[in-house]
Design a protein around this motif. Structure first.
Motif, mmCIF file in Angstrom:
data_model
loop_
_atom_site.group_PDB
_atom_site.id
_atom_site.type_symbol
_atom_site.label_atom_id
_atom_site.label_comp_id
_atom_site.label_asym_id
_atom_site.label_seq_id
_atom_site.Cartn_x
_atom_site.Cartn_y
_atom_site.Cartn_z
ATOM 1 N N ARG A 1 -4.941 -14.787 27.746
ATOM 2 C CA ARG A 1 -6.379 -15.039 27.636
ATOM 3 C C ARG A 1 -7.114 -13.724 27.892
ATOM 4 O O ARG A 1 -6.924 -13.104 28.940
ATOM 5 C CB ARG A 1 -6.844 -16.099 28.647
ATOM 6 N N VAL A 2 -7.938 -13.341 26.931
ATOM 7 C CA VAL A 2 -8.767 -12.149 27.061
ATOM 8 C C VAL A 2 -10.183 -12.590 27.430
ATOM 9 O O VAL A 2 -10.830 -13.306 26.681
ATOM 10 C CB VAL A 2 -8.781 -11.337 25.751
ATOM 11 N N ARG A 3 -10.641 -12.212 28.611
ATOM 12 C CA ARG A 3 -11.968 -12.602 29.109
ATOM 13 C C ARG A 3 -12.087 -14.119 29.242
ATOM 14 O O ARG A 3 -13.155 -14.688 29.002
ATOM 15 C CB ARG A 3 -13.065 -12.060 28.183
ATOM 16 N N GLY A 4 -11.006 -14.795 29.599
ATOM 17 C CA GLY A 4 -11.060 -16.231 29.828
ATOM 18 C C GLY A 4 -11.140 -17.029 28.546
ATOM 19 O O GLY A 4 -10.936 -16.523 27.448
ATOM 20 N N THR A 5 -11.425 -18.311 28.680
ATOM 21 C CA THR A 5 -11.588 -19.196 27.519
ATOM 22 C C THR A 5 -13.051 -19.189 27.121
ATOM 23 O O THR A 5 -13.901 -19.700 27.833
ATOM 24 C CB THR A 5 -11.136 -20.628 27.862
ATOM 25 N N ASN A 6 -13.338 -18.598 25.973
ATOM 26 C CA ASN A 6 -14.743 -18.430 25.579
ATOM 27 C C ASN A 6 -15.013 -18.904 24.168
ATOM 28 O O ASN A 6 -15.967 -18.477 23.534
ATOM 29 C CB ASN A 6 -15.155 -16.952 25.715
ATOM 30 N N SER A 7 -14.163 -19.757 23.626
ATOM 31 C CA SER A 7 -14.343 -20.219 22.263
ATOM 32 C C SER A 7 -13.850 -21.651 22.134
ATOM 33 O O SER A 7 -12.877 -22.048 22.780
ATOM 34 C CB SER A 7 -13.589 -19.317 21.278
ATOM 35 N N ILE A 8 -14.536 -22.438 21.296
ATOM 36 C CA ILE A 8 -14.095 -23.809 21.057
ATOM 37 C C ILE A 8 -12.874 -23.842 20.153
ATOM 38 O O ILE A 8 -12.257 -24.890 19.972
ATOM 39 C CB ILE A 8 -15.234 -24.634 20.423
ATOM 40 N N ASN A 9 -12.500 -22.680 19.606
ATOM 41 C CA ASN A 9 -11.342 -22.600 18.717
ATOM 42 C C ASN A 9 -10.078 -22.197 19.458
ATOM 43 O O ASN A 9 -9.141 -21.682 18.865
ATOM 44 C CB ASN A 9 -11.621 -21.600 17.591
ATOM 45 N N GLY A 10 -10.049 -22.415 20.777
ATOM 46 C CA GLY A 10 -8.879 -22.056 21.560
ATOM 47 C C GLY A 10 -9.076 -20.719 22.243
ATOM 48 O O GLY A 10 -10.187 -20.225 22.370
ATOM 49 N N TYR A 11 -7.983 -20.121 22.676
ATOM 50 C CA TYR A 11 -8.067 -18.878 23.430
ATOM 51 C C TYR A 11 -7.143 -17.790 22.890
ATOM 52 O O TYR A 11 -7.066 -16.694 23.459
ATOM 53 C CB TYR A 11 -7.727 -19.135 24.901
ATOM 54 N N THR A 12 -6.419 -18.053 21.814
ATOM 55 C CA THR A 12 -5.469 -17.081 21.297
ATOM 56 C C THR A 12 -6.199 -15.903 20.662
ATOM 57 O O THR A 12 -7.060 -16.090 19.804
ATOM 58 C CB THR A 12 -4.551 -17.720 20.241
ATOM 59 N N PRO A 13 -5.883 -14.669 21.066
ATOM 60 C CA PRO A 13 -6.555 -13.508 20.477
ATOM 61 C C PRO A 13 -6.038 -13.218 19.077
ATOM 62 O O PRO A 13 -5.040 -13.792 18.622
ATOM 63 C CB PRO A 13 -6.192 -12.373 21.442
#
Length: 335
Positions: free
Chosen positions: A165-177
Motif C-alpha cells: 500500500r502506497v500512502r494507505g488505501t486511498n481509492s475505491i478501486n482497491g490499493y494495488t499500485p
C-alpha cells in the motif's frame, strides 16, 4: 590667414595618417584543449558590435581595420568566453576551454521531467545494492521497511505476492499500485528476478503521479532492469538460503484445560460432566499445521557489450516452502 590655414591642413593630414597607422589586420587560429580547431567561433571587437567575423572550416579567422589597442572577444557555444587585448599584435591564437556548469538533478516522471528538489519526499529511489542485500522471492518483499509511507506485508504463503500500500488505501478501486517495467505497464512484477533489477522508483505524491491519470491513484512503482554496460564483461553469481517460521502462535488450551473448562460450562448450564473416556488425544493443531519453511534464491547473470552488440542474460531459480505444510514454490526465471 593663409599661414593659419596651411598649419591646420598639415595637422589634419598628420591626424589622418596617425589614425591609419593605428588600424591593423588581426588573424589567427582558434582551437580547443585537445588541439581540434573550432569551426564557426565568433570573433568581435569589444565595444563595436558591428565589427566581427567567424572562424572558417580550419578554425582560422581574419579581421581588418581593428584598432591596435582593441580588445577581441572570442566566444562559442559550450566554451568559455575569452577576451584578449591586442597591444599592437597582428596574430592572436586562442585555446578555448569547455564551459561545464552544474545543473539541477532531473528525474523523469512518466513522460515528463521535474527537478528533484521539487519532488523531495514524493519520489524514493531504491538501488540494486539495497534490493540485493535482502534477497527474496518477490521484488516487493525486498523493499519492506526501506521506504517511508509504503507498507509491505508478507503473508508467508509460498509464491504469494506481498500486500503493498502506497500512502494507505486511498481509492475505491482497491490499493494495488501501478507497475511500470522498462516503460511498459503491468499489474504485477512477480515474474521478475530480484537480481535483474537495476533500480526501483516509488512515486507517492500527486504531483509526480499526475501524468499517469487515474491509473496512478494508488501510487506508481517504476522498475528499470539491468542492461549491459559498454566495454565491460561481467559474470555475477549469487546464492542465498534461509528459513522462516511463525513465531507468534495463538495461545490455546491443552486437552486437560479444555476438559475442565467444558465441564464447568456444562455444570453452569445445569448439565452433567462430559464423559471423555474415549477422548485421550492432546494435539496442538498449530504445530501440526505450521512448519519451518526452507527457501533458497540462486541467480546467475552474464552481461557484455562491444562496439556492435551488447547482451544481458539472467537466470534464476527460487525454491520456497510456505509456513503451512504442503505449500511449496519452485520458480525458474530467464531474462
Amino acid at each position: 590667414m593663409k599661414k593659419n590655414l596651411l598649419i591646420t591642413c598639415v595637422m589634419l593630414l598628420f591626424a589622418v595618417v596617425s589614425m591609419a597607422q593605428n588600424k591593423i589586420t588581426v588573424s589567427g587560429v582558434i582551437a580547443d584543449k585537445v588541439g581540434e580547431t573550432v569551426i564557426g567561433a565568433s570573433v568581435r571587437v569589444k565595444g563595436q558590435e558591428n565589427m566581427g567575423t567567424i572562424t572558417d572550416i580550419d578554425g582560422k579567422y581574419q579581421l581588418s581595420g581593428v584598432p591596435a589597442n582593441a580588445t577581441l572577444v572570442f566566444s562559442y557555444i559550450g566554451m568559455k568566453e575569452q577576451e584578449v587585448v591586442l597591444n599592437g599584435r597582428s596574430t592572436v591564437n586562442v585555446t578555448m576551454e569547455e564551459d561545464s556548469q552544474l545543473i539541477d538533478e532531473v528525474i523523469v516522471v512518466g513522460y515528463g521531467s521535474a527537478k528533484k528538489r521539487d519532488l523531495t519526499g514524493s519520489i524514493v529511489t531504491v538501488k540494486a545494492a539495497e534490493i540485493a542485500s535482502k534477497p527474496s522471492v518477490n521484488p516487493l518483499a525486498s523493499i519492506q521497511g526501506k521506504v517511508a509511507g509504503v507498507q509491505v506485508v508478507n503473508t508467508g504463503r509460498a509464491g504469494q505476492d506481498p500486500e503493498i500500500r502506497v500512502r494507505g488505501t486511498n481509492s475505491i478501486n482497491g490499493y494495488t499500485p501501478l507497475y511500470v517495467v522498462d516503460g511498459l505497464f503491468t499489474d504485477n512484477i512477480n515474474y521478475l528476478n530480484t537480481a535483474d533489477i537495476e533500480s526501483m522508483e516509488i512515486l507517492k505524491d500527486p504531483s509526480s503521479l499526475a501524468i499517469f491519470g487515474v491509473r496512478g491513484a494508488n501510487g506508481v512503482i517504476i522498475i528499470t532492469t539491468k542492461k549491459a554496460k559498454e566495454g565491460k564483461t561481467q559474470v555475477n553469481i549469487n546464492g542465498s538460503v534461509g528459513w522462516k517460521t511463525v513465531t507468534d502462535h495463538v495461545s490455546l488450551t491443552n486437552a486437560e484445560q479444555f476438559k475442565m473448562l467444558y465441564n464447568e460450562q456444562r455444570m453452569n448450564q445445569g448439565g452433567d460432566p462430559y464423559d471423555y473416556t474415549v477422548w485421550n488425544a492432546d494435539t496442538d493443531w498449530q504445530d501440526e499445521m505450521f512448519q519451518t519453511g526452507f527457501l533458497t534464491n540462486n541467480t546467475v547473470s552474464i552481461m557484455a557489450s562491444g562496439e556492435r552488440s551488447k547482451f544481458y542474460l539472467g537466470l534464476g531459480y527460487v525454491m520456497e516452502e510456505g509456513s503451512i505444510q504442503s505449500e511449496k514454490l519452485n520458480k525458474f526465471t530467464v531474462n
